[in-house]
Design an enzyme around this catalytic site. Structure first.
Site, PDB file in Angstrom:
ATOM      1  N   VAL A  24       0.842  -1.201   0.000  1.00 19.10           N
ATOM      2  CA  VAL A  24       0.000   0.000   0.000  1.00 19.10           C
ATOM      3  C   VAL A  24       0.881   1.256   0.000  1.00 19.10           C
ATOM      4  CG1 VAL A  24      -0.330   0.202   2.530  1.00 19.10           C
ATOM      5  CG2 VAL A  24      -2.098   1.022   0.964  1.00 19.10           C
ATOM      6  N   GLN A  53      -2.432   7.174   4.630  1.00 20.81           N
ATOM      7  CA  GLN A  53      -1.500   8.160   5.185  1.00 20.81           C
ATOM      8  C   GLN A  53      -0.514   7.377   6.053  1.00 20.81           C
ATOM      9  OE1 GLN A  53       0.737  10.843   6.434  1.00 20.81           O
ATOM     10  NE2 GLN A  53      -1.000  11.833   5.402  1.00 20.81           N
ATOM     11  N   TYR A  54       0.767   7.409   5.705  1.00 26.10           N
ATOM     12  CA  TYR A  54       1.752   6.631   6.463  1.00 26.10           C
ATOM     13  C   TYR A  54       1.925   7.176   7.880  1.00 26.10           C
ATOM     14  CZ  TYR A  54       3.551   4.026   2.372  1.00 26.10           C
ATOM     15  OH  TYR A  54       3.707   3.203   1.294  1.00 26.10           O
ATOM     16  N   ASN A  55       2.133   8.477   7.969  1.00 26.65           N
ATOM     17  CA  ASN A  55       2.436   9.049   9.283  1.00 26.65           C
ATOM     18  C   ASN A  55       2.310  10.563   9.216  1.00 26.65           C
ATOM     19  OD1 ASN A  55       3.758   9.985  11.654  1.00 26.65           O
ATOM     20  ND2 ASN A  55       4.887   8.069  11.773  1.00 26.65           N
ATOM     21  N   HIS A 102       1.474   5.635  -0.096  1.00 28.17           N
ATOM     22  CA  HIS A 102       1.088   6.780   0.737  1.00 28.17           C
ATOM     23  C   HIS A 102       0.471   7.884  -0.119  1.00 28.17           C
ATOM     24  CE1 HIS A 102       1.722  10.216   3.507  1.00 28.17           C
ATOM     25  NE2 HIS A 102       2.126  10.846   2.414  1.00 28.17           N
TER      26      HIS A 102
END
Ligand code: SAM
Length: 438
Positions: free
Chosen positions: A193, A237-239, A195
């Protein structure tokens, strides 16, 4: 070749009943490399994948493998890294279909050539990258001595620093943010997946849960944070909390959002300061130390503890009475406001000098970077230009704040005046009140 590898990977997942024709998302070739593509319309928060524990790669898997004994006691990431490398060497690895879809490298700055790194001259990202690379080198030397040399027979070919860095890069870029450190785990398929900067929801997108009422198994489940049409890519959204420099090191991309741009000011109470002990005591009482890092974010106000800490570090001359022990409980409150013109002037000068010196370390101007940004750049140069432009903007912003302060030194109110006011000796307009003596 990539398409064939993806096909084999999917077949391997089907054979283990992890996916079926009904699985809502499938791997595919996308602009970010491989990604997950919706096979049908998907609604917001719908589960797109469920990956059972038997497919995860974590330190438990390593412990149960042929290198388990040799690797016991290693840091989680080091043991998983050695496992990945060893499986990659093994022609007949049971993980072959997964290993064959892993990228050889990413655009993480740890994989950049000397020439590419030269584009980062003067940046904090360059020092961070060199720091990570030397950490990798040190860890590799330890692993060589403790594992690779004594257990030569476990590895079919010699493991190199490049192999070790590859595995590190894989783990940094493919582990989900809450599943790092002690919880480190690689989740095949889910790790495809990509971002999206446009997705601002990070929570609730993935979870680990029981596989069902009658099962003690765990599964990793991934939901789509937005609704999708068939054929669109599943993105997450990764982070939200990582700076662009952190994104560049871990994933090899940056975002255009200004609050991802950060510059870390590192301040220190000098050991040669005659009041070193008192200052350190005061800093520690207030949650800071001999060395303190302050992350300055583009467009945001200064961190609230920066000014008090600066004033403390700079405290000297006639202001040192504030360091006496009778002030110990109230000193921080005093440092939150200007102490004296000399002290305030010194902190402005020190910070501005530091900004100017940092700014002189870059080999391009913001204007030159902005001009380059309008061109078509390769992804690595795009990262370099973005980072060096934004770091300089943060430095200019800091310099601007202290330049402004420097011009207002006469208008500020200092400790002595506040003290007189507290004692009722100064009126609202600043006039000194005298008592009529009878
Ligand atoms: N695309 C990956 C692949 O081909 O295996 C799968 C995702 S993996 C968890 C994370 C990596 O994907 C990153 O290190 C980066 O190389 C790439 N990636 C993910 N999101 C991206 C984005 N928004 N822009 C550029 N690259 C991205």
């Amino acid at each position: 070749a990539a398409a064939a590898a993806v096909q084999t990977f999917w077949q391997w997942l089907s054979d283990q009943d992890v996916v079926s024709a009904k699985t809502p998302a499938k791997p595919g070739l996308v602009p970010q490399g491989l990604g997950l593509v919706a096979q049908r319309d998907i609604s917001r928060n719908e589960v797109v994948l469920e990956i059972p524990k038997k497919l995860w790669i974590n330190p438990d898997v390593v412990a149960a493998s042929e290198i388990g004994n040799a690797c016991s006691g290693l840091k989680p990431w080091v043991s998983v890294a050695l496992f990945l490398i060893r499986e990659k060497f093994k022609e007949d690895s049971t993980w072959r279909p997964y290993l064959d879809v892993l990228p050889e490298s990413t655009n993480s700055t740890i994989f950049w050539s000397e020439e590419e790194l030269a584009e980062l001259q003067g940046t904090q990202l360059l020092s961070t990258t060199l720091g990570v690379k030397s950490y990798l080198q040190r860890e590799f030397l330890k692993v060589e001595e403790e594992i690779l040399v004594p257990h030569k027979q476990l590895f079919t070919s010699p493991v190199t620093l490049d192999d070790f860095s590859w595995a590190f890069g894989i783990l940094r870029s493919r582990s989900f943010s809450r599943l790092r450190g002690q919880n480190l785990v690689l989740i095949p398929l889910a790790d495809l997946v990509n971002h999206s900067p446009d997705i601002t929801i990070e929570d609730g997108v993935y979870e680990i849960k029981g596989a069902g009422l009658f099962s003690r198994d765990l599964i990793f489940s991934l939901r789509s944070p937005i609704s999708l049409k068939a054929g669109e890519q599943v993105l997450i959204q990764y982070n939200l909390n990582m700076s662009n420099a952190e994104l560049a090191v871990d994933y090899g991309f940056i975002e255009a959002k200004s609050d991802r741009n950060m510059y870390t000011l590192t301040l220190q109470i000098s050991e040669s300061d005659p009041f070193f002990g008192d200052k350190l005591d005061i800093a520690e009482t207030n949650g800071l130390g001999e060395i303190a890092d302050f992350d300055i974010v583009l467009g945001n106000p200064l961190p609230p503890t920066l000014l008090p800490y600066l004033r403390l570090v700079a405290l000297g001359g006639t202001d040192v009475f504030l360091l006496e022990s009778i002030f110990r409980n109230t000193i921080w409150g005093h440092l939150e406001l200007p102490v004296s013109p000399a002290n305030e002037e010194l902190i402005c000068r020190v910070v501005r000098d530091a900004c100017k010196s940092a700014l002189s370390g870059y080999h391009t101007t913001i204007e030159e970077d902005e001009k380059l940004k309008r061109k078509e750049l390769n992804p690595r140069l795009e990262i370099a230009v973005g980072i060096r432009a934004e770091e300089k903007k943060v430095l200019q912003q800091i310099d601007e704040i202290f330049k402004q302060r420097q011009s207002e030194l006469d208008e500020l109110e200092y400790y002595q005046e506040r003290r007189l006011k507290d004692l009722g000796l100064v009126g609202e307009q600043g006039e000194i009140i005298f008592w009529e003596s009878k």
